[in-house]
Design an enzyme around this catalytic site. Structure first.
Site, PDB file in Angstrom:
ATOM      1  N   SER A  24       0.440  -1.387   0.167  1.00  0.00           N
ATOM      2  CA  SER A  24       0.269  -0.180   0.090  1.00  0.00           C
ATOM      3  C   SER A  24       1.126   0.780  -0.005  1.00  0.00           C
ATOM      4  O   SER A  24      -0.108   2.165  -0.746  1.00  0.00           O
ATOM      5  CB  SER A  24      -0.836  -0.098   1.193  1.00  0.00           C
ATOM      6  OG  SER A  24      -1.928  -0.885   1.974  1.00  0.00           O
ATOM      7  N   THR A  69      -4.534  -3.235   9.049  1.00  0.00           N
ATOM      8  CA  THR A  69      -4.014  -4.994   8.608  1.00  0.00           C
ATOM      9  C   THR A  69      -4.074  -6.002   9.815  1.00  0.00           C
ATOM     10  O   THR A  69      -4.186  -5.174  10.739  1.00  0.00           O
ATOM     11  CB  THR A  69      -3.361  -5.004   6.900  1.00  0.00           C
ATOM     12  OG1 THR A  69      -3.215  -5.921   6.731  1.00  0.00           O
ATOM     13  CG2 THR A  69      -1.573  -4.949   7.565  1.00  0.00           C
ATOM     14  N   LYS A  73      -7.439  -5.690  12.543  1.00  0.00           N
ATOM     15  CA  LYS A  73      -8.776  -4.875  12.276  1.00  0.00           C
ATOM     16  C   LYS A  73      -9.802  -5.876  12.806  1.00  0.00           C
ATOM     17  O   LYS A  73     -10.814  -4.440  12.753  1.00  0.00           O
ATOM     18  CB  LYS A  73      -9.118  -6.026  10.983  1.00  0.00           C
ATOM     19  CG  LYS A  73      -8.304  -5.756   9.763  1.00  0.00           C
ATOM     20  CD  LYS A  73      -8.896  -6.222   8.360  1.00  0.00           C
ATOM     21  CE  LYS A  73      -7.999  -5.978   7.232  1.00  0.00           C
ATOM     22  NZ  LYS A  73      -8.389  -6.961   5.763  1.00  0.00           N
ATOM     23  N   ASP A 109     -13.214  -3.545   1.705  1.00  0.00           N
ATOM     24  CA  ASP A 109     -13.108  -4.650   1.050  1.00  0.00           C
ATOM     25  C   ASP A 109     -14.301  -4.771   0.034  1.00  0.00           C
ATOM     26  O   ASP A 109     -13.587  -5.148  -1.533  1.00  0.00           O
ATOM     27  CB  ASP A 109     -12.432  -5.522   1.304  1.00  0.00           C
ATOM     28  CG  ASP A 109     -11.132  -5.590   2.055  1.00  0.00           C
ATOM     29  OD1 ASP A 109     -10.506  -5.356   1.581  1.00  0.00           O
ATOM     30  OD2 ASP A 109     -10.929  -6.003   3.884  1.00  0.00           O
ATOM     31  N   GLY A 136     -12.848 -12.016   7.528  1.00  0.00           N
ATOM     32  CA  GLY A 136     -14.147 -11.338   7.744  1.00  0.00           C
ATOM     33  C   GLY A 136     -14.059 -11.297   5.917  1.00  0.00           C
ATOM     34  O   GLY A 136     -15.095 -10.010   5.650  1.00  0.00           O
ATOM     35  N   ALA A 137     -12.651 -10.926   5.137  1.00  0.00           N
ATOM     36  CA  ALA A 137     -13.107 -10.770   3.793  1.00  0.00           C
ATOM     37  C   ALA A 137     -14.352 -11.424   3.136  1.00  0.00           C
ATOM     38  O   ALA A 137     -14.500 -11.483   2.083  1.00  0.00           O
ATOM     39  CB  ALA A 137     -11.429 -11.534   2.804  1.00  0.00           C
ATOM     40  N   TYR A 223      -3.983 -12.287  -3.471  1.00  0.00           N
ATOM     41  CA  TYR A 223      -3.232 -11.827  -4.856  1.00  0.00           C
ATOM     42  C   TYR A 223      -2.110 -12.309  -5.385  1.00  0.00           C
ATOM     43  O   TYR A 223      -1.328 -11.459  -6.315  1.00  0.00           O
ATOM     44  CB  TYR A 223      -2.843 -10.056  -4.638  1.00  0.00           C
ATOM     45  CG  TYR A 223      -2.516  -9.493  -3.733  1.00  0.00           C
ATOM     46  CD1 TYR A 223      -3.162  -9.142  -2.597  1.00  0.00           C
ATOM     47  CD2 TYR A 223      -1.294  -9.445  -3.126  1.00  0.00           C
ATOM     48  CE1 TYR A 223      -2.532  -9.180  -1.103  1.00  0.00           C
ATOM     49  CE2 TYR A 223      -1.023  -8.895  -2.074  1.00  0.00           C
ATOM     50  CZ  TYR A 223      -0.980  -8.777  -0.556  1.00  0.00           C
ATOM     51  OH  TYR A 223      -0.849  -8.476   0.525  1.00  0.00           O
TER      52      TYR A 223
HETATM   53  P1  NAP Z   1      -9.652 -14.495   8.349  1.00  0.00           P
HETATM   54  O1  NAP Z   1     -10.474 -13.474   9.242  1.00  0.00           O
HETATM   55  O2  NAP Z   1      -8.650 -14.840   9.449  1.00  0.00           O
HETATM   56  O3  NAP Z   1     -10.672 -15.732   7.968  1.00  0.00           O
HETATM   57  C1  NAP Z   1      -9.455 -17.323   7.073  1.00  0.00           C
HETATM   58  C2  NAP Z   1     -10.784 -17.633   6.276  1.00  0.00           C
HETATM   59  O4  NAP Z   1      -9.988 -18.638   5.937  1.00  0.00           O
HETATM   60  C3  NAP Z   1     -11.786 -18.635   7.683  1.00  0.00           C
HETATM   61  O5  NAP Z   1     -13.136 -18.579   7.255  1.00  0.00           O
HETATM   62  C4  NAP Z   1     -11.508 -19.829   7.536  1.00  0.00           C
HETATM   63  O6  NAP Z   1     -11.947 -20.967   8.600  1.00  0.00           O
HETATM   64  C5  NAP Z   1     -10.574 -20.049   6.177  1.00  0.00           C
HETATM   65  N1  NAP Z   1      -9.242 -20.880   6.371  1.00  0.00           N
HETATM   66  C6  NAP Z   1      -7.757 -20.574   7.230  1.00  0.00           C
HETATM   67  N2  NAP Z   1      -7.008 -21.770   6.371  1.00  0.00           N
HETATM   68  C7  NAP Z   1      -7.295 -22.559   5.250  1.00  0.00           C
HETATM   69  C8  NAP Z   1      -7.294 -24.064   4.828  1.00  0.00           C
HETATM   70  N3  NAP Z   1      -6.721 -24.441   5.243  1.00  0.00           N
HETATM   71  N4  NAP Z   1      -8.260 -24.447   4.786  1.00  0.00           N
HETATM   72  C9  NAP Z   1     -10.008 -24.230   4.286  1.00  0.00           C
HETATM   73  N5  NAP Z   1     -10.627 -23.018   5.686  1.00  0.00           N
HETATM   74  C10 NAP Z   1      -9.181 -22.432   5.871  1.00  0.00           C
HETATM   75  O7  NAP Z   1      -9.145 -14.464   7.081  1.00  0.00           O
HETATM   76  P2  NAP Z   1      -9.592 -12.553   6.086  1.00  0.00           P
HETATM   77  O8  NAP Z   1      -9.565 -11.389   6.215  1.00  0.00           O
HETATM   78  O9  NAP Z   1     -11.329 -13.604   5.750  1.00  0.00           O
HETATM   79  O10 NAP Z   1      -8.155 -13.053   4.702  1.00  0.00           O
HETATM   80  C11 NAP Z   1      -8.983 -14.406   4.128  1.00  0.00           C
HETATM   81  C12 NAP Z   1      -8.362 -13.693   2.250  1.00  0.00           C
HETATM   82  O11 NAP Z   1      -8.822 -13.217   1.940  1.00  0.00           O
HETATM   83  C13 NAP Z   1      -6.548 -13.913   2.723  1.00  0.00           C
HETATM   84  O12 NAP Z   1      -6.164 -15.261   2.593  1.00  0.00           O
HETATM   85  C14 NAP Z   1      -6.645 -12.278   2.676  1.00  0.00           C
HETATM   86  O13 NAP Z   1      -5.023 -12.006   1.880  1.00  0.00           O
HETATM   87  C15 NAP Z   1      -7.183 -11.935   1.688  1.00  0.00           C
HETATM   88  N6  NAP Z   1      -8.058 -10.905   0.991  1.00  0.00           N
HETATM   89  C16 NAP Z   1      -7.320 -10.930   0.094  1.00  0.00           C
HETATM   90  C17 NAP Z   1      -8.386  -8.921   0.191  1.00  0.00           C
HETATM   91  C18 NAP Z   1      -7.793  -8.683  -1.169  1.00  0.00           C
HETATM   92  O14 NAP Z   1      -8.111  -6.986  -1.255  1.00  0.00           O
HETATM   93  N7  NAP Z   1      -7.796  -8.924  -2.455  1.00  0.00           N
HETATM   94  C19 NAP Z   1      -8.661  -8.525   0.999  1.00  0.00           C
HETATM   95  C20 NAP Z   1      -8.807  -8.842   1.946  1.00  0.00           C
HETATM   96  C21 NAP Z   1      -8.346 -10.501   2.359  1.00  0.00           C
HETATM   97  P3  NAP Z   1     -12.048 -21.359   9.385  1.00  0.00           P
HETATM   98  O15 NAP Z   1     -14.059 -20.471   9.966  1.00  0.00           O
HETATM   99  O16 NAP Z   1     -12.731 -22.948   9.447  1.00  0.00           O
HETATM  100  O17 NAP Z   1     -11.015 -21.060  10.369  1.00  0.00           O
END
Ligand code: NAP
Length: 277
Positions: A24, A69, A73, A109, A136-137, A223
């Site tokens: 960023s 981040t 968050k 997001d 969160g995503a 990404y």
């Molecule tokens: P988070 O709140 O920690 O949630 C993680 C999610 O992934 C939960 O649903 C978790 O399931 C699941 N998970 C983790 N490891 C797994 C595995 N090995 N197999 C199956 N499910 C798994 O994280 P978040 O903030 O939502 O972010 C999720 C992803 O989105 C990240 O990779 C992040 O980089 C990406 N993201 C991208 C952007 C963008 O601008 N491109 C923005 C935000 C986030 P459980 O509930 O079972 O633990």
């Protein structure tokens, strides 16, 4: 970078832990420089035990605002004065604006996700979609799509969490369902990986590739080209990675802080340059 930092420079940035990997600063500083705005964007590593002081310090130091981040968050929420509706639903804040000493919390997001679809020429109206994840995503993407799609399935490794998200979204659209049966994937127009599975090449696929069908859109919020996207490509799916969402969530934060239309092309070039490194 030719930015001149002086006594009038207005401060923005990102707080996270760690934060050195963040893309960023380049994206926002390129935008400030291009528009000749006397703003600066810094990466600030804040240990979890210091989050309260960091957020209160934004007021004391007169920051315009910051991005938030991992892992802060949710942790910032108790120290924010006003939380907008979308961020409340998501339960996570990724952008703070300091309005004359009142901190307003946003989550950009979902808007970033929708804007990235638009840019790909995709209108999700009337689609059936499957969202993998319930963090969160996933909540941001679910909220952004819930009034547009004809049907939404939520699948998550931890069932209770997935079910809870589906129940909350169902209040906004009765055609939202939690599912354990991934066969529904085959009827979906778009499959969205909002889990963190795929951040490392050694991670398991968030869904077995056998469920994907030719012509589907497979969007991975991570990404880069993940193993899921590689498999989807092989199957003849249209694949999208999270770069566009990252760009547009940043562009939305820029708009919130400055009130100025962000130079998206410049921000994208800065982002892609860093991603190529
Ligand atoms: P988070 O709140 O920690 O949630 C993680 C999610 O992934 C939960 O649903 C978790 O399931 C699941 N998970 C983790 N490891 C797994 C595995 N090995 N197999 C199956 N499910 C798994 O994280 P978040 O903030 O939502 O972010 C999720 C992803 O989105 C990240 O990779 C992040 O980089 C990406 N993201 C991208 C952007 C963008 O601008 N491109 C923005 C935000 C986030 P459980 O509930 O079972 O633990």
């Amino acid at each position: 970078m030719n930015m001149e930092i002086n006594a009038s420079t207005r401060l923005t940035g990102i707080i996270g832990y760690p934060v050195r990997h963040s893309l960023s600063p380049e994206m926002h500083n390129a935008a400030f420089e291009y528009l000749g705005l006397n703003y600066c964007y810094l990466a600030m590593e804040v240990k979890p035990e210091n989050i309260k002081y960091a957020v209160e310090g934004l007021k004391a130091l007169g920051f315009v605002g910051v991005n938030v981040t991992v892992p802060h968050k949710q942790a910032v929420i108790p120290f924010i004065d006003v939380i907008d509706e979308e961020a409340k639903f998501i339960g996570a804040i990724n952008t703070i604006k300091n309005e004359q000493g009142r901190l307003i919390g946003y989550n950009t997001d979902g808007k970033g996700f929708i804007q990235s679809l638009k840019e790909e020429g995709i209108d999700p109206s009337g689609m059936e979609v499957l969202i993998l994840g319930a963090g969160g995503a996933a909540r941001a993407v679910g909220y952004s799509l819930v009034h547009k799609v004809s049907r939404m399935y939520i699948y998550n490794r931890t069932e209770e969490r997935g079910m809870e998200l589906a129940v909350r979204l169902k209040k906004m659209n009765p055609e939202v369902f939690f599912t354990k049966n991934l066969d529904y994937c085959k009827v979906c127009d778009m499959v969205i990986n909002a889990t963190s599975a795929g951040l490392k090449d050694s991670d398991p696929l968030p869904i077995d590739a056998d469920y994907l069908t030719q012509g589907q859109i497979v969007y991975d919020l991570i990404y880069r080209e993940t193993p899921l996207l590689r498999e989807a490509k092989q199957k003849g799916c249209k694949v999208i990675d999270g770069t566009g969402m990252l760009l547009h969530q940043g562009a939305e934060a820029f708009r919130i802080w400055t009130g100025v239309e962000p130079p998206v092309k410049v921000m994208r070039e800065a982002l892609l340059k860093r991603l190529r490194e």
